[in-house]
Design an enzyme around this catalytic site. Sequence first.
Site, PDB file in Angstrom:
ATOM      1  N   TRP A 124       0.830  -1.215   0.000  1.00  0.00           N
ATOM      2  CA  TRP A 124       0.000   0.000   0.000  1.00  0.00           C
ATOM      3  C   TRP A 124       0.856   1.252   0.000  1.00  0.00           C
ATOM      4  O   TRP A 124       0.547   2.237  -0.677  1.00  0.00           O
ATOM      5  CB  TRP A 124      -0.984  -0.004   1.172  1.00  0.00           C
ATOM      6  N   ASP A 176      -1.547   6.548   6.674  1.00  0.00           N
ATOM      7  CA  ASP A 176      -2.630   5.712   6.154  1.00  0.00           C
ATOM      8  C   ASP A 176      -2.942   4.701   7.249  1.00  0.00           C
ATOM      9  O   ASP A 176      -2.185   3.765   7.475  1.00  0.00           O
ATOM     10  CB  ASP A 176      -2.166   5.017   4.866  1.00  0.00           C
ATOM     11  N   LYS A 224     -12.163  -1.724   6.973  1.00  0.00           N
ATOM     12  CA  LYS A 224     -11.415  -2.706   7.751  1.00  0.00           C
ATOM     13  C   LYS A 224     -11.784  -2.640   9.225  1.00  0.00           C
ATOM     14  O   LYS A 224     -12.235  -3.618   9.781  1.00  0.00           O
ATOM     15  CB  LYS A 224      -9.918  -2.510   7.552  1.00  0.00           C
TER      16      LYS A 224
HETATM   17  C1  LIG Z   1      -7.110  -1.789   2.097  1.00  0.00           C
HETATM   18  C2  LIG Z   1      -6.075  -0.755   2.208  1.00  0.00           C
HETATM   19  C3  LIG Z   1      -5.976   0.289   1.266  1.00  0.00           C
HETATM   20  C4  LIG Z   1      -6.880   0.382   0.060  1.00  0.00           C
HETATM   21  O1  LIG Z   1      -8.127   0.808   0.442  1.00  0.00           O
HETATM   22  P1  LIG Z   1      -9.279   1.181  -0.642  1.00  0.00           P
HETATM   23  O2  LIG Z   1     -10.311   1.785   0.248  1.00  0.00           O
HETATM   24  O3  LIG Z   1      -9.683  -0.093  -1.291  1.00  0.00           O
HETATM   25  O4  LIG Z   1      -8.698   2.137  -1.608  1.00  0.00           O
HETATM   26  C5  LIG Z   1      -5.007   1.247   1.469  1.00  0.00           C
HETATM   27  N1  LIG Z   1      -4.173   1.195   2.519  1.00  0.00           N
HETATM   28  C6  LIG Z   1      -4.230   0.206   3.427  1.00  0.00           C
HETATM   29  C7  LIG Z   1      -3.283   0.195   4.581  1.00  0.00           C
HETATM   30  C8  LIG Z   1      -5.179  -0.792   3.299  1.00  0.00           C
HETATM   31  O5  LIG Z   1      -5.242  -1.781   4.212  1.00  0.00           O
END
Ligand SMILES: *Cc1c(COP(=O)(O)O)cnc(C)c1O
Length: 363
Positions: free
Chosen positions: A104, A175, A199
Amino acid sequence: MSEQRHVNFNPGPSTLPLPALERAQKEFLNYEGSGMSILEHSHRGPVYTAVHEQTIALLTELLSIPPTHQILFMQGGASSQFALLPMNLRTDSHAGDYIVTGTWAKKALAEAKVVGTPHVAWDGAADGTWTRVPKQDELDLSQNAPYVHITSNNTIMGTQFFDFPDTANVPLVADMSSDILWRPLDISKFGIIYAGAQKNMGPSGITVVIIRKDLLEQTRTDLPKIFRYREIAAANSLQNTIPTFPVYLVRNVLMWLKDEGGPAEIERRNRKKAALIYTAVDESGGFYRCPVEARSRSVMNPVFRLATPEMEKDFIAKAADAGMVGLKGHRSVGGIRASIYNAMPVAGVEQLATFMADYQKRA
Ligand SMILES: *Cc1c(COP(=O)(O)O)cnc(C)c1O
């Protein structure tokens, strides 16, 4: 066909707290006696407005968000933030320092490269396949970066930051898609936090951004208004039709989290769940092995391997037969991954740990 709900280890979208789903079911057709579903209300009407404000209030309370910061609700997932962050905050010469700890983070860096000139402050792929997060003295931070970007929990690699880098006066951007709300957090350390809800916080369709208000002033204006953090902040995230139902579901999850005792209590449970899995791995005499350096092991997404990919396939199939699904590691790395976000009960992880011991005995 399954009569019962599975023990769901999916990485995202992932298991949601049952009380949050049941509340949605109960309220679905006629929300609080308003004569219609929350889905059918105007995003500018009083009924949705109350849900919007309640969600902001709950996040503010649970994360102790100080008045220096503002909450935004945005669309397009965390992946859109990969692009919007450098679009809004790059300078003409610098599009951010990036600490690359996994897939990511690499994607975030790639988007920054599209719009400007980012700098890689650390890349763990140089010493293997991202099996740890860096220490402070390994970072090559620039003096003039507009921000430093980290991925606080590496959902695919199974690594996590427990201490955050010291970036001095440069704003730290995280993030936190896969670990927001896993424990109490000192928001004042961060310039921006962003997280897709699907998540640890709710369903897909909404992204929470927590931004320091003084950074809003510094954001660029040479991009379309709909992409500008400052415009979204000024409109309280209602510049256009917001996905109202995802915000409502996030609210339900936050109500549940508060009822359960909030981030301090959920941290205690999360640490207990992670310890159950890592102990099962470490005490298996090498039958299971975790590729991640001990200091960096994720509390949210423990990963482990068996001796061969065939055994891993068999483990995943037998676990599914026993009602435990979603254990397949990401396709880029293989192995087993147990995503054990806030909503995964301790009992679900106990069931997995017991299964791991039984599986080893039978093998
Ligand atoms: C799942 C995830 C993403 C991507 O998320 P989307 O909402 O599908 O764009 C980005 N960063 C991390 C750390 C993730 O776990």
